[in-house]
Design an enzyme around this catalytic site. Structure first.
Site, PDB file in Angstrom:
ATOM      1  N   CYS A 160      35.802   7.200  38.791  1.00 28.39           N
ATOM      2  CA  CYS A 160      35.480   5.944  39.472  1.00 28.39           C
ATOM      3  C   CYS A 160      36.577   5.606  40.490  1.00 28.39           C
ATOM      4  O   CYS A 160      36.825   6.366  41.409  1.00 28.39           O
ATOM      5  CB  CYS A 160      35.238   4.831  38.464  1.00 28.39           C
ATOM      6  SG  CYS A 160      34.314   3.434  39.184  1.00 28.39           S
ATOM      7  N   GLU A 165      31.249   8.588  30.805  1.00 21.32           N
ATOM      8  CA  GLU A 165      32.028   8.374  29.575  1.00 21.32           C
ATOM      9  C   GLU A 165      31.688   7.070  28.865  1.00 21.32           C
ATOM     10  O   GLU A 165      32.116   6.848  27.727  1.00 21.32           O
ATOM     11  CB  GLU A 165      33.537   8.393  29.891  1.00 21.32           C
ATOM     12  CG  GLU A 165      34.118   7.095  30.415  1.00 21.32           C
ATOM     13  CD  GLU A 165      33.852   6.831  31.896  1.00 21.32           C
ATOM     14  OE1 GLU A 165      34.310   5.798  32.412  1.00 21.32           O
ATOM     15  OE2 GLU A 165      33.191   7.676  32.540  1.00 21.32           O
ATOM     16  N   HIS A 220      30.062   6.620  35.601  1.00 24.25           N
ATOM     17  CA  HIS A 220      30.683   6.516  34.275  1.00 24.25           C
ATOM     18  C   HIS A 220      29.881   7.208  33.168  1.00 24.25           C
ATOM     19  O   HIS A 220      29.343   6.547  32.273  1.00 24.25           O
ATOM     20  CB  HIS A 220      30.866   5.037  33.923  1.00 24.25           C
ATOM     21  CG  HIS A 220      31.900   4.350  34.749  1.00 24.25           C
ATOM     22  ND1 HIS A 220      33.253   4.523  34.557  1.00 24.25           N
ATOM     23  CD2 HIS A 220      31.767   3.489  35.786  1.00 24.25           C
ATOM     24  CE1 HIS A 220      33.921   3.793  35.431  1.00 24.25           C
ATOM     25  NE2 HIS A 220      33.040   3.158  36.189  1.00 24.25           N
TER      26      HIS A 220
END
Length: 309
Positions: free
Chosen positions: A142, A237, A235
């Site tokens: 990011c 994750e 994202h």
């Protein structure tokens, strides 16, 4: 094989309960193998949550991972206990003499600031340059990815008129890439940002290849082979409820925020969201770890001194 963590780190118990194989440093020291040494430069305010998210992904491979936690030297977090930071994190100025097989640089909630106005920008630029001699492969996530691609290539981030918030379909643009091994033709990925990188500016920078991209929210995953780096602007994750937590926080504070796109069943915030990106998250970080394993020198001291095949 397990991921090696301090047994007192909160992530140790969290991951053990989830079935992730974890090992204490004392037990790992008794094994006659060299683990991959991966560092996490954690720029997020909620340090423990971020530790859990990335440790979960890189700890799911068959290889033993030695995870080290790093912070910016002068910056002090306001959202994580000082005791936790003192116990588990080292400032970059102490870690910079070491070499690492891999480094993850997280995002940071400072998108609205020009890069040069970030208080730790000068030191972060030192980190970027340091990766070229001390890290075999770097993964910028990011804002961390945006900052790194800007540093090395001058690619700008651009403010959006409206926050990109929700789960968006991304196209697999490079099916033959080893980083996308096992990926579907399209991938659902959580997005939460006020800025974007533009595909034409990435295309104009020599040596960059976009691996995942979206018609709605632009480029997502970019390979920078020259600098041995990957940049992801979204994202994978994230936990199942990360977007929900952000939505609930802003709603409770009376801040204007839209319901995250394509996240809740029937777009109904009263229902619990369903995780539809977890498998691709494990694939991506597992592929990254595998590529490191295949190409990193056995002798850590030789990292940064060899030309990759």
């Amino acid at each position: 094989m397990p991921i090696t963590l301090p047994s007192s780190l909160p992530a140790f118990d969290v991951l053990a309960r989830e079935g992730v194989s974890v090992m204490s440093h004392s037990r790992a020291a008794r094994q006659d193998i060299r683990p991959l040494k991966i560092a996490l430069l954690n720029l997020m305010p909620k340090k423990i949550q971020t530790e859990n998210q990335f440790a979960r992904l890189i700890g799911a491979t068959p290889l033993q991972i030695d995870l080290r936690l790093i912070r910016m030297s002068a910056h002090r977090t306001k959202n994580t206990a000082a005791e936790h930071m003192a116990a588990f994190y080292r400032p970059f100025r102490q870690a910079r003499k070491e070499k690492f097989d891999g480094l993850i640089i997280t995002g940071a909630p400072i998108e609205h600031l020009p890069f040069k106005d970030v208080t730790y920008w000068d030191e972060l630029c030192e980190v970027f340059e340091w990766t070229q001699t001390h890290v075999h492969s770097t993964f910028g996530v990011c804002w961390g990815g945006m900052a790194m691609i800007h540093h090395f290539h001058g690619v700008q981030k651009h403010l959006l008129e409206k926050k990109a918030f929700g789960c968006f379909r991304h196209q697999n643009l490079a099916p033959a890439s080893p980083f996308l091994r096992g990926f579907s033709d399209d991938v659902l990925i959580p997005v939460s940002r006020w800025t974007e990188m533009k595909q034409d500016e990435i295309d104009a920078a020599p040596g960059l290849v976009t691996l995942l991209g979206s018609d709605e929210v632009g480029p997502c995953l970019v390979e920078d082979a020259t600098h041995r780096a990957l940049y992801i602007f979204n994202h994978l994750e994230y936990d199942s409820t990360t977007l929900k937590d952000e939505f609930d926080r802003d709603t409770a504070a009376g801040s204007p925020i839209d319901v995250p796109v394509n996240y809740y069943p029937d777009d109904d915030p009263s229902q619990m969201p369903t995780n539809r990106w977890r498998s691709h998250a494990h694939l991506l970080y597992g592929n990254w770890i595998n590529e490191i394993y295949q190409s990193t020198p056995y002798d850590l001291d030789r990292i940064g001194t060899e030309v990759r095949d």
